[in-house]
Design an enzyme around this catalytic site. Sequence first.
Site, short mmCIF file in Angstrom:
data_model
loop_
_atom_site.label_atom_id
_atom_site.label_comp_id
_atom_site.label_asym_id
_atom_site.label_seq_id
_atom_site.Cartn_x
_atom_site.Cartn_y
_atom_site.Cartn_z
N LEU A 142 43.55 -18.16 48.39
CA LEU A 142 44.26 -18.16 47.11
C LEU A 142 44.39 -16.72 46.61
CD1 LEU A 142 42.51 -21.21 45.39
CD2 LEU A 142 44.74 -21.16 46.50
N GLY A 162 38.87 -14.85 46.40
CA GLY A 162 38.32 -13.52 46.66
C GLY A 162 37.34 -13.10 45.57
N ASP A 166 38.01 -6.04 40.44
CA ASP A 166 38.55 -4.75 40.92
C ASP A 166 39.25 -3.91 39.86
OD1 ASP A 166 41.68 -5.88 42.43
OD2 ASP A 166 40.80 -6.27 40.49
N ASN A 168 42.09 -4.04 38.97
CA ASN A 168 43.41 -3.77 39.54
C ASN A 168 43.44 -2.55 40.46
OD1 ASN A 168 44.64 -5.94 38.15
ND2 ASN A 168 44.82 -4.70 36.31
N LEU A 188 48.35 -20.06 42.96
CA LEU A 188 48.46 -21.22 42.08
C LEU A 188 49.82 -21.21 41.40
CD1 LEU A 188 44.94 -21.23 40.34
CD2 LEU A 188 45.67 -22.53 42.33
N LYS A 200 49.39 -12.04 36.19
CA LYS A 200 48.89 -13.38 36.46
C LYS A 200 47.79 -13.38 37.52
CE LYS A 200 52.76 -14.43 39.58
NZ LYS A 200 53.80 -15.39 39.91
N LEU A 202 43.80 -13.87 37.82
CA LEU A 202 42.76 -14.52 37.03
C LEU A 202 41.37 -14.19 37.57
CD1 LEU A 202 44.41 -18.05 36.78
CD2 LEU A 202 44.64 -16.14 35.20
#
Length: 282
Positions: A142, A162, A166, A168, A188, A200, A202
Amino acid sequence: MKKLMKQKQWEEQRELRKQKRKEKRKRKKLERQCQLESNLDGNDRKRARREVVQSTLRLIIDCSFDELMVLKDIKKLHKQIQRCYAENRRALHPVQFYLTSHGGQLKKNMDDNDKGWVNWKDIHIKPEHYSELIKKEDLVYLTSDSPNVLQELDESKAYVIGGLVDHNHHKGFTYKQASDYGIDHAQLPLGNFVKMNSRKVLAVNHVFEIILEYLHTRDWQEAFFTILPQRKGAVPTDKACDSSSQHQQVARTEGGSDSEGDHSRDEPDSLHPKEAHDEENH
């Protein structure tokens, strides 16, 4: 005469103590009986309220990113895992929960700060990589970077989340890993139901809880709006379109330009989020 009186007083006191002990035992017996009846009633109500049906779906948190995170992020991941474990234990349709590649900083932090993890139930905590435990054809990673949008959950599959907090800094990393291992991947269907004023991506526990909620309701929109935190500024896509259209009309009248961020921060009436403990992205 005095000796006789003392003897009588002593016998009276002994009888009084005996009577008190008898009353105390009787009272304790009554209290235990009441407590037992209360517990039985509570358990009956609990069983009636929680008709638990175990799902065959396997949900894996991939902890193989240990070296990419500093200790602060490791601690956040640990809290997210704790939340996942607690929610799965409470769920009406709990999943087969796996932690894989468990070791390094994460294990040390759990050993130091959460020694009870070794007694966790209904969870498989493995030092091996998930690819060593699950057949490749059963795996679905996912990741929000995948071009594939998940429409239904296949309960014969093992879905991988995962475990990467991080900030990003590692965009697309989990997607690349899934591609490198040659396993299926998907995101998702968030964009089909939700408009957000942020990326998006999460947190680990949000993805986990959304899947648990979906298994219970079989409704993606309800699952998203039950779990997503308010700070994400989430609104249903149809409301977002209406709001955007109205905003553009006002902008044209006033000679301004559309600014999506302004209206998307409004809190929708339909949003009923759970309290979110963790903020970081996976």
